[in-house]
Design a protein around this motif. Structure first.
Motif, mmCIF file in Angstrom:
data_model
loop_
_atom_site.group_PDB
_atom_site.id
_atom_site.type_symbol
_atom_site.label_atom_id
_atom_site.label_comp_id
_atom_site.label_asym_id
_atom_site.label_seq_id
_atom_site.Cartn_x
_atom_site.Cartn_y
_atom_site.Cartn_z
ATOM 1 N N TYR A 225 33.810 93.239 -97.991
ATOM 2 C CA TYR A 225 33.383 94.522 -97.415
ATOM 3 C C TYR A 225 31.875 94.658 -97.621
ATOM 4 C CZ TYR A 225 38.385 95.508 -97.788
ATOM 5 O OH TYR A 225 39.749 95.454 -97.684
ATOM 6 N N LYS B 267 34.489 93.344 -93.271
ATOM 7 C CA LYS B 267 34.443 94.713 -92.749
ATOM 8 C C LYS B 267 33.141 95.374 -93.180
ATOM 9 C CE LYS B 267 38.934 96.745 -91.954
ATOM 10 N NZ LYS B 267 39.984 95.793 -92.274
ATOM 11 N N ASP C 168 42.546 100.619 -97.431
ATOM 12 C CA ASP C 168 42.706 99.284 -96.862
ATOM 13 C C ASP C 168 42.984 98.260 -97.972
ATOM 14 O OD1 ASP C 168 42.469 97.679 -94.437
ATOM 15 O OD2 ASP C 168 40.728 96.760 -95.406
ATOM 16 N N GLU D 274 46.517 98.692 -99.323
ATOM 17 C CA GLU D 274 47.457 98.108 -98.354
ATOM 18 C C GLU D 274 47.559 96.602 -98.524
ATOM 19 O OE1 GLU D 274 48.512 99.583 -94.647
ATOM 20 O OE2 GLU D 274 49.277 100.575 -96.461
ATOM 21 N N LYS D 275 46.422 95.988 -98.851
ATOM 22 C CA LYS D 275 46.370 94.522 -98.990
ATOM 23 C C LYS D 275 46.832 94.061 -100.371
ATOM 24 C CE LYS D 275 42.737 93.189 -95.747
ATOM 25 N NZ LYS D 275 42.058 94.299 -95.097
#
Ligand code: UTP
Length: 414
Positions: free
Chosen positions: A151, A180, A226, A229-230
């Protein structure tokens, strides 16, 4: 629109910022609407309070500063290295590590026209700083067979150029979906009378809110979500400008996990008393960093009984957090530190002023202020020549030349 305009006028009158509408009538309908929306998002009360803080000098002598314990990499036994490596590698292989690069700074000292990460420091490979950093996750992919999410925090000013650079370079052949970008927050700049500055294009002069804005920006942009979630558990966060940063360090991860610390940071021994680095310490019993601009000469020079600096662990902006801490503290408001900077602006008569001396206050949060939210942290002392090659200034110390030499020495290149 009329209603919105009235609302804005009322808000500006309350805080003495009516000049922000001086050129309103010259704007297109779209621009008018954008300006009103921008003004409505500004917390003028917060700015008023921040302006008040510029009138007093912070008194650091009030806090009790003490040394903080550290673990030295070179003093770990083979058994410890083996144990931590095993734990750390398991975390990495299970896809529980993510990396964040803070690349929202202005890089004014380097003076490069684009984002700092796009800079070619003159290695024979001519890799940009971003590509050198990307090598970390590419190597980990080879070694552990995992694609580590990367990120990158940008700012309003450099986001577009940063994304374009990655596009143009095909994401350095790292999977595009794993990279990202997210933008950090901003705060308006104010002059010495507390008035908000305007840009030439009649927008508000906003500046990035400091690397301490990373936590709020991660929350607001859904990055923490995010990561959850991962299945991410550990997050390595570093600055864009250390080309020897080790994004994936199993010993560091394993040690943090084994010791059950929410936060861990790497340090290097401060080279000399006046070195312009922040140093880790305990401030009123809590972990913290004391900046070189805040430390007294006496404390900067103080030595312990072994002859080492009492506060000798320099902050190299290599931090690792457990996700549960980030979730908890990303809603906290970190304090803002004041920077007095040169900033061009459009004055009340429409003249563009290019000041020759600092004229405006910028407010920045510092990442390390987050440490005061944990009872204790791991400070892991590593070797400077292995992990710290900063690119800060155009010439002299911490410049592309010094970083290039450090990089070449470390990699045994000429
Ligand atoms: P620095 O404190 O060195 O600031 O940032 P800078 O803006 O890069 O450089 P100068 O002072 O203008 O020359 C340390 C790290 O924190 C990031 C920078 O990109 C760098 O990686 N940073 C700093 C942000 O991401 N956002 C900010 O608002 C400030």
């Amino acid at each position: 629109m009329e209603e919105k305009l009235l609302m804005v006028k009322e808000k500006l009158a309350k805080y003495g910022q009516e000049h922000l509408l001086n050129f309103y009538n010259e704007l297109s309908e779209d621009k008018k609407s954008e300006l009103l929306d921008e003004i409505l998002t500004i917390d003028f009360k917060q700015l008023e309070d921040l302006y008040e803080t510029t009138k007093t000098k912070p008194d650091f002598t009030e806090s009790k500063i003490e040394p903080i314990a550290h673990v030295t990499k070179a003093e770990l036994s083979n058994e410890e290295i083996e144990k931590y490596t095993k734990i750390g590698e398991e975390i990495v292989k299970q896809g529980k590590l993510a990396v964040v690069t803070m690349a929202g700074g202005q890089g004014t000292r380097l003076g490069h026209s684009g984002p700092k990460g796009t800079y070619d420091i003159g290695l024979s490979s001519h890799k940009s700083i971003f590509e050198l950093l990307c090598d970390n996750v590419k190597e980990a992919k080879e070694k552990y067979g995992v694609v580590i999410p990367w990120y990158i925090m940008t700012s309003n000013e450099n986001n577009e150029d940063t994304v374009k650079f990655f596009e143009e370079n095909n994401y350095f052949n790292y999977p595009k979906s794993a990279i990202k970008f997210f933008k950090q927050g901003t705060l308006p700049m104010i002059d010495t009378n507390g008035k908000v500055l305007m840009n030439e294009d009649n927008t508000i002069k906003q500046a990035a809110d400091g690397h301490g804005g990373v936590f709020e920006a991660m929350r607001k942009n859904g990055i923490i979500y995010d990561m959850k979630e991962k299945g991410i558990e550990y997050i390595f966060i570093s600055g864009v400008d250390n080309i020897l940063a080790k994004f994936v360090d199993p010993v560091f991860i394993g040690m943090q996990a084994d010791l059950g610390k929410m936060t861990a940071s790497k340090s290097v021994v401060k080279a000399y008393a006046e070195e312009k680095v922040g140093v880790f310490c305990k401030r009123d019993g809590k972990p913290g960093v004391i900046e070189y601009s805040e430390i007294s000469e006496e404390l900067a020079k103080a030595k312990d009984e072994k002859g080492d600096f009492l506060l000798g662990d320099a902050n190299i902006v290599n931090h690792q957090f457990h996700i549960s801490l980030l979730e908890k503290i990303s809603t906290e408001k970190l304090p803002y530190h004041i920077a007095f900077k040169k900033a061009s602006y459009k004055d009340a008569n429409g003249n563009i002023i290019e000041p020759e001396a600092p004229n405006a206050y910028k407010f920045e949060a510092f990442l390390f202020d987050i440490f005061s939210y944990v009872p204790d942290m791991l400070v892991y002392r590593v070797k400077r020549e292995e992990e710290f090659a900063p690119v800060k200034n155009a010439e002299g110390v911490d410049s592309p030349e010094t970083a290039r030499n450090l990089y070449n020495n470390y990699h045994h290149l000429s």
